[in-house]
Design a protein around this motif. Structure first.
Motif, PDB file in Angstrom:
ATOM      1  N   HIS A 123       0.844  -1.199   0.000  1.00 48.75           N
ATOM      2  CA  HIS A 123       0.000   0.000   0.000  1.00 48.75           C
ATOM      3  C   HIS A 123       0.874   1.242   0.000  1.00 48.75           C
ATOM      4  O   HIS A 123       2.001   1.240   0.507  1.00 48.75           O
ATOM      5  CB  HIS A 123      -0.935   0.006   1.211  1.00 48.75           C
ATOM      6  N   ILE A 124       0.336   2.317  -0.548  1.00 47.30           N
ATOM      7  CA  ILE A 124       1.130   3.503  -0.842  1.00 47.30           C
ATOM      8  C   ILE A 124       1.732   4.155   0.399  1.00 47.30           C
ATOM      9  O   ILE A 124       2.792   4.771   0.332  1.00 47.30           O
ATOM     10  CB  ILE A 124       0.280   4.513  -1.640  1.00 47.30           C
ATOM     11  N   ALA A 178       0.507   5.868  -9.779  1.00 42.39           N
ATOM     12  CA  ALA A 178       0.526   4.673  -8.928  1.00 42.39           C
ATOM     13  C   ALA A 178      -0.391   3.566  -9.438  1.00 42.39           C
ATOM     14  O   ALA A 178      -0.608   2.578  -8.734  1.00 42.39           O
ATOM     15  CB  ALA A 178       0.134   5.050  -7.507  1.00 42.39           C
ATOM     16  N   CYS A 213      -6.445   7.690  -3.684  1.00 43.87           N
ATOM     17  CA  CYS A 213      -5.246   8.445  -3.304  1.00 43.87           C
ATOM     18  C   CYS A 213      -4.876   9.481  -4.361  1.00 43.87           C
ATOM     19  O   CYS A 213      -4.025  10.345  -4.108  1.00 43.87           O
ATOM     20  CB  CYS A 213      -4.078   7.507  -3.038  1.00 43.87           C
ATOM     21  N   LEU A 223      -1.188  -0.919  -4.221  1.00 53.72           N
ATOM     22  CA  LEU A 223      -0.423  -0.724  -5.450  1.00 53.72           C
ATOM     23  C   LEU A 223      -0.470  -1.989  -6.302  1.00 53.72           C
ATOM     24  O   LEU A 223      -0.636  -3.088  -5.769  1.00 53.72           O
ATOM     25  CB  LEU A 223       1.026  -0.365  -5.113  1.00 53.72           C
TER      26      LEU A 223
END
Length: 249
Positions: A123-124, A178, A213, A223
């Motif tokens: 995850h970002i 992303a 996001c 991601l």
């Protein structure tokens, strides 16, 4: 060959979908309105409402959420604050997108692998750590004679869905850097499939969207895993969010 009337109808549906997307992201609890996501320390109690709301107007929305801490495995209590007067909402102009293209409506299949399979997704905001998400099967399709097998995790988004997180050669230049999301009705939701079974599925990349996001830096989006990074440009669906002036998340 697709008839002219069918093509016109699909393009009209796409325009209606685009308007619906705009209404969703600009809604009181749309992604643009999210100004704060806060997590208590693992195992600690949730922050009380008064403390969470401090410094925000009375019409701000407060919502609660929970997760498991990656490092300790302990539960974490969190909350979010949503405001219609958020800087992102006020600077928002539009979601840029490609014109509808029937060539990106791909017929493939969903293969049920194992209802209990979990796949790690980075995850970002997790600094490279991963969270296991339930992936009961794969989306399989061909483009230009090459077969691709993508992992879409199970979620509930107005009903049982497959949530595809994918990357392609447009990311960072023409589309959100992303990666993008695509939601499909879950073909295995009826329980009629057994592991190893497959069923036809339509993957319409015209419905690819910028993830939350891309609208708020308070979101923590998954991601694309390596197997979901397509080696060609997918010029379909949403590209990126356009904000006024020099505003940036």
């Amino acid at each position: 060959m697709v008839s002219t009337s069918a093509s016109a109808s699909a393009a009209s549906d796409y325009s209606a979908w685009a308007e619906s997307r705009r209404a969703t992201v600009t809604a009181p609890q749309g992604s643009l309105a999210l100004v704060l996501t806060h997590w208590s320390a693992p195992g600690e109690p949730a922050v009380d409402d008064a403390t969470a709301r401090a410094g925000h107007p009375v019409d701000a929305l407060l919502t609660r959420l929970q997760r498991t801490d990656i490092e300790t495995g302990l539960p974490q209590e969190g909350y979010r604050i949503w405001r219609q007067d958020s800087p992102a909402n006020e600077a928002f102009e539009d979601i840029e997108r490609w014109d509808y293209d029937p060539a990106w409506v791909i017929e493939g299949r969903f293969e049920l692998v194992d209802e209990d399979r979990v796949v790690p997704f980075e995850h970002i905001k997790d600094g490279g750590a991963t969270r296991g998400l339930p992936v009961s099967g794969d989306l399989v399709f061909e483009i230009d004679g090459t077969e691709y097998r993508l992992a879409a995790f199970d979620t509930n988004y107005g009903g049982p869905k497959l949530h595809l997180v994918f990357g392609d050669r447009t990311n960072g230049a023409e589309s959100y850097g992303a990666g993008r999301f695509l939601f499909l009705d879950h073909p295995g939701a009826t329980g009629d499939l057994a592991p190893g079974d497959s069923t036809p599925v339509t993957v319409d990349f015209n419905r690819a969207v910028v993830p939350p996001c891309g609208f708020s830096n308070q979101m923590n989006c998954p991601l694309p895993p390596l197997q979901n990074r397509l080696p060609f440009p997918v010029r379909a669906g949403e590209k990126k969010v356009r904000f006024a002036g020099d505003f940036a998340l």
